[in-house]
Write a protein that holds these residues in place. Sequence first.
Motif, PDB file in Angstrom:
ATOM      1  N   ALA A 266       0.856  -1.188   0.000  1.00 52.83           N
ATOM      2  CA  ALA A 266       0.000   0.000   0.000  1.00 52.83           C
ATOM      3  C   ALA A 266       0.892   1.237   0.000  1.00 52.83           C
ATOM      4  N   VAL A 267       0.661   2.129  -0.936  1.00 49.80           N
ATOM      5  CA  VAL A 267       1.362   3.415  -0.976  1.00 49.80           C
ATOM      6  C   VAL A 267       0.335   4.487  -0.630  1.00 49.80           C
ATOM      7  N   THR A 268       0.606   5.220   0.447  1.00 52.60           N
ATOM      8  CA  THR A 268      -0.323   6.251   0.900  1.00 52.60           C
ATOM      9  C   THR A 268       0.351   7.612   0.899  1.00 52.60           C
ATOM     10  N   ASN A 269      -0.464   8.632   1.012  1.00 52.39           N
ATOM     11  CA  ASN A 269       0.031   9.999   1.127  1.00 52.39           C
ATOM     12  C   ASN A 269       0.329  10.296   2.591  1.00 52.39           C
ATOM     13  N   ASP A 270       1.519   9.864   3.017  1.00 49.88           N
ATOM     14  CA  ASP A 270       2.018  10.118   4.373  1.00 49.88           C
ATOM     15  C   ASP A 270       1.089   9.580   5.450  1.00 49.88           C
ATOM     16  N   ARG A 271       0.475   8.411   5.164  1.00 49.52           N
ATOM     17  CA  ARG A 271      -0.422   7.782   6.146  1.00 49.52           C
ATOM     18  C   ARG A 271       0.062   6.352   6.373  1.00 49.52           C
ATOM     19  N   ALA A 272       1.229   6.216   6.969  1.00 48.03           N
ATOM     20  CA  ALA A 272       1.858   4.906   7.121  1.00 48.03           C
ATOM     21  C   ALA A 272       0.978   3.937   7.905  1.00 48.03           C
ATOM     22  N   ALA A 273       0.365   4.398   8.979  1.00 48.33           N
ATOM     23  CA  ALA A 273      -0.469   3.511   9.804  1.00 48.33           C
ATOM     24  C   ALA A 273      -1.686   3.036   9.013  1.00 48.33           C
ATOM     25  N   LYS A 274      -2.304   3.949   8.284  1.00 48.44           N
ATOM     26  CA  LYS A 274      -3.445   3.560   7.463  1.00 48.44           C
ATOM     27  C   LYS A 274      -3.026   2.563   6.396  1.00 48.44           C
ATOM     28  N   GLY A 275      -1.877   2.817   5.768  1.00 48.78           N
ATOM     29  CA  GLY A 275      -1.372   1.911   4.744  1.00 48.78           C
ATOM     30  C   GLY A 275      -1.083   0.536   5.297  1.00 48.78           C
ATOM     31  N   ALA A 276      -0.480   0.483   6.488  1.00 46.19           N
ATOM     32  CA  ALA A 276      -0.150  -0.805   7.098  1.00 46.19           C
ATOM     33  C   ALA A 276      -1.416  -1.593   7.420  1.00 46.19           C
ATOM     34  N   ALA A 277      -2.428  -0.900   7.969  1.00 49.43           N
ATOM     35  CA  ALA A 277      -3.674  -1.583   8.324  1.00 49.43           C
ATOM     36  C   ALA A 277      -4.391  -2.090   7.070  1.00 49.43           C
ATOM     37  N   LEU A 278      -4.398  -1.288   6.022  1.00 46.04           N
ATOM     38  CA  LEU A 278      -5.063  -1.681   4.780  1.00 46.04           C
ATOM     39  C   LEU A 278      -4.323  -2.839   4.122  1.00 46.04           C
ATOM     40  N   ALA A 279      -2.990  -2.769   4.093  1.00 48.60           N
ATOM     41  CA  ALA A 279      -2.203  -3.854   3.503  1.00 48.60           C
ATOM     42  C   ALA A 279      -2.443  -5.156   4.245  1.00 48.60           C
ATOM     43  N   GLU A 280      -2.522  -5.092   5.580  1.00 52.15           N
ATOM     44  CA  GLU A 280      -2.752  -6.321   6.344  1.00 52.15           C
ATOM     45  C   GLU A 280      -4.152  -6.860   6.091  1.00 52.15           C
ATOM     46  N   ARG A 281      -5.148  -5.984   6.075  1.00 51.26           N
ATOM     47  CA  ARG A 281      -6.510  -6.462   5.837  1.00 51.26           C
ATOM     48  C   ARG A 281      -6.628  -7.153   4.477  1.00 51.26           C
ATOM     49  N   LEU A 282      -6.091  -6.523   3.463  1.00 49.64           N
ATOM     50  CA  LEU A 282      -6.155  -7.099   2.127  1.00 49.64           C
ATOM     51  C   LEU A 282      -5.288  -8.347   2.012  1.00 49.64           C
ATOM     52  N   ARG A 284      -4.504 -10.509   4.380  1.00 50.18           N
ATOM     53  CA  ARG A 284      -5.150 -11.640   5.056  1.00 50.18           C
ATOM     54  C   ARG A 284      -6.358 -12.138   4.259  1.00 50.18           C
ATOM     55  N   GLU A 285      -7.038 -11.227   3.567  1.00 44.79           N
ATOM     56  CA  GLU A 285      -8.140 -11.631   2.695  1.00 44.79           C
ATOM     57  C   GLU A 285      -7.612 -12.494   1.553  1.00 44.79           C
ATOM     58  N   LEU A 286      -6.480 -12.093   1.000  1.00 46.42           N
ATOM     59  CA  LEU A 286      -5.857 -12.871  -0.071  1.00 46.42           C
ATOM     60  C   LEU A 286      -5.442 -14.247   0.448  1.00 46.42           C
ATOM     61  N   TYR A 287      -4.843 -14.275   1.625  1.00 45.90           N
ATOM     62  CA  TYR A 287      -4.404 -15.548   2.213  1.00 45.90           C
ATOM     63  C   TYR A 287      -5.586 -16.490   2.427  1.00 45.90           C
ATOM     64  N   ALA A 288      -6.723 -15.947   2.827  1.00 44.45           N
ATOM     65  CA  ALA A 288      -7.892 -16.790   3.097  1.00 44.45           C
ATOM     66  C   ALA A 288      -8.376 -17.508   1.843  1.00 44.45           C
TER      67      ALA A 288
END
Length: 504
Positions: A266-282, A284-288
């Motif tokens: 995830a590449v965000t506009n200076d929102r590292a925490a948001k990017g990390a949370a979104l990358a993990e959610r997606l 884990r969805e892919l892994y499922a």
Amino acid sequence: MVSAPRLASALALSSGNPAVRIFTAALATETNTFSPIAIDRQAFEASLYARPGEHPATPTLCTAPITVGRTVCAREGWTLIEGSASWADPAGLVAKATYEELRDEILGQLRQALPVDAVVMGLHGAMVAQGYDDPEGDLLTRIRDIVGPDILVCAELDPHSHLTAKRAAAANFFVYFKEFPHTDFVDRAYDLWDIAVRTLKGEVKPVMSIFDCRMIDVFPTSKQPMRGFVDQLMALEASEPDVLSLSVVHGFMAGDVPEMGTKLVAVTNDRAAKGAALAERLGRELYAMRGTFMVSQVDERTAVDVALAATKGPVVIADVWDNPGGGTAGDATVILAELIARGATDVAVGTIWDPIAVQICFAAGVGAQIPLRFGAKSAPDTGNPIDKIVTIKALKKNAEMKFGASFAPFGDAAWIYFDGIDVILNSTRAQSFDPSLFSALGIDPTSRKVLLIKSTNHFYDSFSKIASEIVYCSAGKPYPNRPAETNYRKARKDIWPMVENPWF
């Protein structure tokens, strides 16, 4: 990860100011570390080697940042400094001297171009060279050392690659192709440049977040569930504030390297925490959904059964694991031998890699009838050579086929005919991207009952338009397509399917 670039001044980076200087270059191949076919400089020159400013107007798979960069910089009134562009069709390990020579060419060109405001690279991401498990990480780190911590460094990459900590630390952000088949490499180059331009103008500050999905799989976007997943990524990019880019790094299971595996970026506009949370959610969805992505495959006997039973053609049989796009030779004969044994006719095969057989055909000439042995020379488990009395129907120097907005060379090629079967022999390995590989030699692919091609999924976008039916065939063992059974020496053993649950 490095800090975002520091703007030199509002004036220096304003639209229309040629003082803005951007360096671009490309160095790319995909390495199947199990392939016996070594890559040297000649292999790059056979596919693409362009000196600075000499890249053709049409991009190749991993050089779109150069051609798109020309358009973008002309629009902005900025100066684009082009370095070398090199691409070799996938195969085995790159010779150490070849990698170092091509790398040092680009680094020398970058030094001569200084000062620059950004470096925009075209890479593949799955290159492995003798002595280098992570050539892209090595190259990007050296680029960062040259330009310093405040200059923008970014790249477009193929998703069939390895996202290492070293390369992530050296770059500001990456954009990967979303589609497999990779029909979007030009679109993603525009995405890359859009983020770069906005960064240089001070509009965004890209931050890259990466989630390790702890798996390795194959993710064709021509079917569900990956089609829907990629559509979701694009919808989020369009609707979610501060999300600049989302990518799945599929990984490359034929690359025996320490950081092999699937990642979500995830590449965000200076929102590292948001990017990390979104990358993990997606992620884990892919892994499922693991294990559900690849199309079902049949063996060569069933594939030929389907083809012979069809009431109309062309039936496309895809030899999915003898795919030169995955680093194999493309000379396996297992399916062709089954077609011959079953008395199949009205068959066209594109292609079988055999440079020696091509050379013999060129020496004999069009119209000659000769005894010819071809195929199955590269490795075990690829079948046996075919021995036939063949008629040489056509010869073509420097043949090429279409691939989206690009052209893929397959070298000097010969069309041979025997017993109701047409075969194209080629001298430069290339997977079967497009029906134009047949028409390039004078064969009308729509007139044949059966088309036998070599590709895992890149063929789908073009061949599906003419096929009455597509059969995915797993024949022989030219490619290590079962990670749980593959004899890796360096790759991680703590990811699925090597372990059933990698989260504990």
